[in-house]
Design a protein around this motif. Structure first.
Motif, PDB file in Angstrom:
ATOM      1  N   PHE A  92       0.834  -1.207   0.000  1.00 20.63           N
ATOM      2  CA  PHE A  92       0.000   0.000   0.000  1.00 20.63           C
ATOM      3  C   PHE A  92       0.869   1.257   0.000  1.00 20.63           C
ATOM      4  O   PHE A  92       0.574   2.228  -0.700  1.00 20.63           O
ATOM      5  CB  PHE A  92      -0.931  -0.003   1.214  1.00 20.63           C
ATOM      6  N   PHE A  93       1.936   1.232   0.771  1.00 20.78           N
ATOM      7  CA  PHE A  93       2.836   2.378   0.829  1.00 20.78           C
ATOM      8  C   PHE A  93       3.597   2.546  -0.483  1.00 20.78           C
ATOM      9  O   PHE A  93       3.854   3.669  -0.925  1.00 20.78           O
ATOM     10  CB  PHE A  93       3.803   2.227   2.003  1.00 20.78           C
ATOM     11  N   VAL A  94       3.963   1.429  -1.103  1.00 21.25           N
ATOM     12  CA  VAL A  94       4.641   1.490  -2.399  1.00 21.25           C
ATOM     13  C   VAL A  94       3.741   2.154  -3.433  1.00 21.25           C
ATOM     14  O   VAL A  94       4.171   3.059  -4.168  1.00 21.25           O
ATOM     15  CB  VAL A  94       5.052   0.073  -2.868  1.00 21.25           C
ATOM     16  N   ARG A  95       2.494   1.715  -3.498  1.00 20.17           N
ATOM     17  CA  ARG A  95       1.561   2.283  -4.482  1.00 20.17           C
ATOM     18  C   ARG A  95       1.351   3.776  -4.265  1.00 20.17           C
ATOM     19  O   ARG A  95       1.331   4.561  -5.222  1.00 20.17           O
ATOM     20  CB  ARG A  95       0.223   1.545  -4.407  1.00 20.17           C
TER      21      ARG A  95
ATOM     22  N   LYS B  39       1.730 -11.078  -8.635  1.00 21.72           N
ATOM     23  CA  LYS B  39       1.329  -9.943  -7.807  1.00 21.72           C
ATOM     24  C   LYS B  39       2.526  -9.350  -7.069  1.00 21.72           C
ATOM     25  O   LYS B  39       2.658  -8.128  -6.958  1.00 21.72           O
ATOM     26  CB  LYS B  39       0.255 -10.382  -6.803  1.00 21.72           C
ATOM     27  N   ILE B  40       3.388 -10.200  -6.575  1.00 22.41           N
ATOM     28  CA  ILE B  40       4.545  -9.721  -5.817  1.00 22.41           C
ATOM     29  C   ILE B  40       5.539  -9.021  -6.740  1.00 22.41           C
ATOM     30  O   ILE B  40       6.066  -7.954  -6.415  1.00 22.41           O
ATOM     31  CB  ILE B  40       5.204 -10.890  -5.058  1.00 22.41           C
ATOM     32  N   SER B  41       5.759  -9.588  -7.928  1.00 26.80           N
ATOM     33  CA  SER B  41       6.665  -8.951  -8.888  1.00 26.80           C
ATOM     34  C   SER B  41       6.137  -7.583  -9.311  1.00 26.80           C
ATOM     35  O   SER B  41       6.921  -6.648  -9.530  1.00 26.80           O
ATOM     36  CB  SER B  41       6.839  -9.834 -10.124  1.00 26.80           C
ATOM     37  N   ALA B  42       4.824  -7.463  -9.418  1.00 23.54           N
ATOM     38  CA  ALA B  42       4.232  -6.183  -9.820  1.00 23.54           C
ATOM     39  C   ALA B  42       4.552  -5.090  -8.806  1.00 23.54           C
ATOM     40  O   ALA B  42       4.841  -3.947  -9.185  1.00 23.54           O
ATOM     41  CB  ALA B  42       2.720  -6.339  -9.967  1.00 23.54           C
ATOM     42  N   ILE B  43       4.531  -5.436  -7.518  1.00 26.01           N
ATOM     43  CA  ILE B  43       4.885  -4.460  -6.479  1.00 26.01           C
ATOM     44  C   ILE B  43       6.373  -4.166  -6.509  1.00 26.01           C
ATOM     45  O   ILE B  43       6.804  -3.003  -6.456  1.00 26.01           O
ATOM     46  CB  ILE B  43       4.469  -4.980  -5.091  1.00 26.01           C
ATOM     47  N   LEU B  44       7.186  -5.185  -6.614  1.00 29.38           N
ATOM     48  CA  LEU B  44       8.637  -4.993  -6.647  1.00 29.38           C
ATOM     49  C   LEU B  44       9.051  -4.094  -7.809  1.00 29.38           C
ATOM     50  O   LEU B  44       9.928  -3.235  -7.668  1.00 29.38           O
ATOM     51  CB  LEU B  44       9.344  -6.344  -6.748  1.00 29.38           C
ATOM     52  N   ASN B  45       8.412  -4.271  -8.954  1.00 32.85           N
ATOM     53  CA  ASN B  45       8.793  -3.512 -10.141  1.00 32.85           C
ATOM     54  C   ASN B  45       8.335  -2.061 -10.112  1.00 32.85           C
ATOM     55  O   ASN B  45       8.731  -1.274 -10.972  1.00 32.85           O
ATOM     56  CB  ASN B  45       8.266  -4.208 -11.393  1.00 32.85           C
TER      57      ASN B  45
ATOM     58  N   ASP C 277      12.166   1.816  -7.253  1.00 32.24           N
ATOM     59  CA  ASP C 277      13.366   2.250  -7.949  1.00 32.24           C
ATOM     60  C   ASP C 277      14.574   1.416  -7.549  1.00 32.24           C
ATOM     61  O   ASP C 277      15.506   1.237  -8.337  1.00 32.24           O
ATOM     62  CB  ASP C 277      13.644   3.724  -7.639  1.00 32.24           C
ATOM     63  N   CYS C 278      14.549   0.937  -6.323  1.00 33.40           N
ATOM     64  CA  CYS C 278      15.692   0.182  -5.801  1.00 33.40           C
ATOM     65  C   CYS C 278      15.198  -0.846  -4.805  1.00 33.40           C
ATOM     66  O   CYS C 278      14.304  -0.567  -3.996  1.00 33.40           O
ATOM     67  CB  CYS C 278      16.679   1.141  -5.132  1.00 33.40           C
ATOM     68  N   ILE C 279      15.778  -2.027  -4.876  1.00 31.39           N
ATOM     69  CA  ILE C 279      15.528  -3.065  -3.878  1.00 31.39           C
ATOM     70  C   ILE C 279      16.830  -3.326  -3.151  1.00 31.39           C
ATOM     71  O   ILE C 279      17.870  -3.564  -3.789  1.00 31.39           O
ATOM     72  CB  ILE C 279      15.000  -4.363  -4.518  1.00 31.39           C
TER      73      ILE C 279
ATOM     74  N   ILE D 109      13.850 -12.000 -10.588  1.00 28.05           N
ATOM     75  CA  ILE D 109      12.384 -11.862 -10.591  1.00 28.05           C
ATOM     76  C   ILE D 109      11.907 -10.438 -10.861  1.00 28.05           C
ATOM     77  O   ILE D 109      10.700 -10.216 -10.959  1.00 28.05           O
ATOM     78  CB  ILE D 109      11.769 -12.361  -9.263  1.00 28.05           C
ATOM     79  N   VAL D 110      12.829  -9.463 -10.982  1.00 26.78           N
ATOM     80  CA  VAL D 110      12.412  -8.093 -11.280  1.00 26.78           C
ATOM     81  C   VAL D 110      13.038  -7.645 -12.597  1.00 26.78           C
ATOM     82  O   VAL D 110      14.057  -8.172 -13.029  1.00 26.78           O
ATOM     83  CB  VAL D 110      12.797  -7.108 -10.150  1.00 26.78           C
ATOM     84  N   SER D 111      12.419  -6.646 -13.218  1.00 28.27           N
ATOM     85  CA  SER D 111      12.909  -6.169 -14.507  1.00 28.27           C
ATOM     86  C   SER D 111      13.263  -4.692 -14.505  1.00 28.27           C
ATOM     87  O   SER D 111      13.927  -4.221 -15.420  1.00 28.27           O
ATOM     88  CB  SER D 111      11.841  -6.419 -15.589  1.00 28.27           C
ATOM     89  N   GLY D 112      12.816  -3.950 -13.489  1.00 30.78           N
ATOM     90  CA  GLY D 112      13.047  -2.519 -13.490  1.00 30.78           C
ATOM     91  C   GLY D 112      13.985  -1.996 -12.427  1.00 30.78           C
ATOM     92  O   GLY D 112      14.929  -1.244 -12.730  1.00 30.78           O
TER      93      GLY D 112
END
Length: 351
Positions: free
Chosen positions: A93-96, A124-130, A133-135, A149-152
């Motif tokens: 929720f905070f990410v969005r 669903k999890i990849s959508a949030i991760l992507n 800007d940084c993990i 598992i991430v592309s961005g």
């Protein structure tokens, strides 16, 4: 070394309640607050207490984030500390919201069981991760996982920081090997495997070692097993360790044990290294990256025979323990000033 005040004012941190610190993520946030940030701007997304109190804390923090991002344009980065399952759901929720408010997002993932969590709902999890800007990953092995598992987002390794150790001398005249387990009391941490090893080898270990257990969780069940297995002479439950008690136990014990089934980068192991404790742990998560044969020994989770043989070797001195001062040096790179320098570089890339 505190971060520059301009950087501090540009960062809004979101994470669990960290005062008092209970649990690994809370301890990390406590160290960030006390040793790294000159001013720690933080929203608490969950707190100690019942479900109603936790839900209310989440709602308040979510509304506070919206208000702060709407009216404070000095905030450039939202740094979210998360784990798996419910923690990640809250963080999403905070990410969005941060994404909608056009802020840079750093997602700091601590969950040792994140791979299993990810497999439960990868899309669903990849959508949030992507959206981030940084993990921030806790080890190179976790970085490899997130890169797959991430592309961005950029994926960067920042180890957990440890509080500077306080060395003291505690005299012990019992000539026993004092061992420490520090962590959540739960089956996933392997604590009950440890009790089973002691039960099966009670006569071998009696009068030769003492296992000190510190932490919260399934305390009643733990104490019931200690009584059922008649381990009162070998095992001592210390309760939740406050700062003074923790310092005493850390200095007193010469071996640290963590027979966990899943881990990220266990803060407890890093702390134990800083006090010169020899590490016996499982070969999971980021542990093999910090524990080599100079400072400890690893075994497979659930391997009770391998676990037992390590204890027997130590008790019989066929596996001599290194000098504590030599072990301590392996923890230097996890001290706050080292982590602060790495964080500063990361933040400046996104401000």
């Amino acid at each position: 070394m505190f971060l520059d005040s301009n950087i501090c004012n540009s960062i809004l941190t979101i994470g669990c309640q960290h005062l008092p610190p209970r649990g690994g993520v809370a301890q990390v946030l406590y160290i960030y607050d006390k040793y790294i940030f000159a001013s720690f701007n933080k929203l608490t997304d969950t707190c100690y207490g019942n479900k109603v109190r936790k839900l209310w804390q989440f709602v308040i923090s979510f509304l506070s984030l919206w208000t702060k991002l709407l009216f404070n344009d000095r905030i450039k980065i939202v740094h979210i500390h998360t784990s798996s399952y419910n923690s990640f759901v809250r963080s999403s929720f905070f990410v969005r919201l941060a994404k909608m408010m056009k802020r840079r997002i750093i997602l700091h993932v601590h969950g040792g069981d994140f791979k299993n969590f990810y497999n439960s709902s990868p899309d669903k999890i990849s959508a949030i991760l992507n959206k981030c800007d940084c993990i921030i990953a806790l080890s190179e092995s976790w970085k490899d996982f997130f890169c797959s598992i991430v592309s961005g987002p950029d994926v960067i390794v920042i180890p957990n920081p440890i509080e500077p150790p306080r060395y003291e001398v505690f005299s012990s005249s019992d000539h026993k090997l004092h061992i420490l387990y520090l962590g959540l009391i739960t089956r996933a941490k392997g604590i009950y495997d440890l009790l089973e090893v002691l039960r099966r080898n009670k006569e071998t270990f009696d009068e030769k070692l003492v296992l000190h257990i510190g932490g919260n969780g399934e305390i009643d069940y733990l104490n019931a097993l200690i009584e059922q297995y008649d381990l009162g002479n070998i095992v001592k439950y210390e309760g939740w360790l406050d700062s003074e008690k923790k310092t005493e136990i850390m200095n007193k014990c010469s071996v640290f044990i963590l027979p966990s089934y899943a881990e990220g980068m266990p803060l407890s192991i890093l702390e134990a290294l800083s006090y010169g404790q020899y590490i016996i742990a499982t070969n999971v998560g980021g542990i093999p990256e910090i524990v080599d044969d100079k400072v400890g020994a690893l075994f497979t989770p659930g391997d009770l025979k391998g676990h037992t043989s390590l204890w027997v070797c130590i008790i019989n001195a066929s596996l001599p323990l290194p000098d504590r001062s030599d072990i301590c040096t392996h923890a230097d790179r996890y001290l706050p000033e080292k982590i602060s320098s790495v964080l500063e570089t990361v933040y400046l890339n996104y401000i």
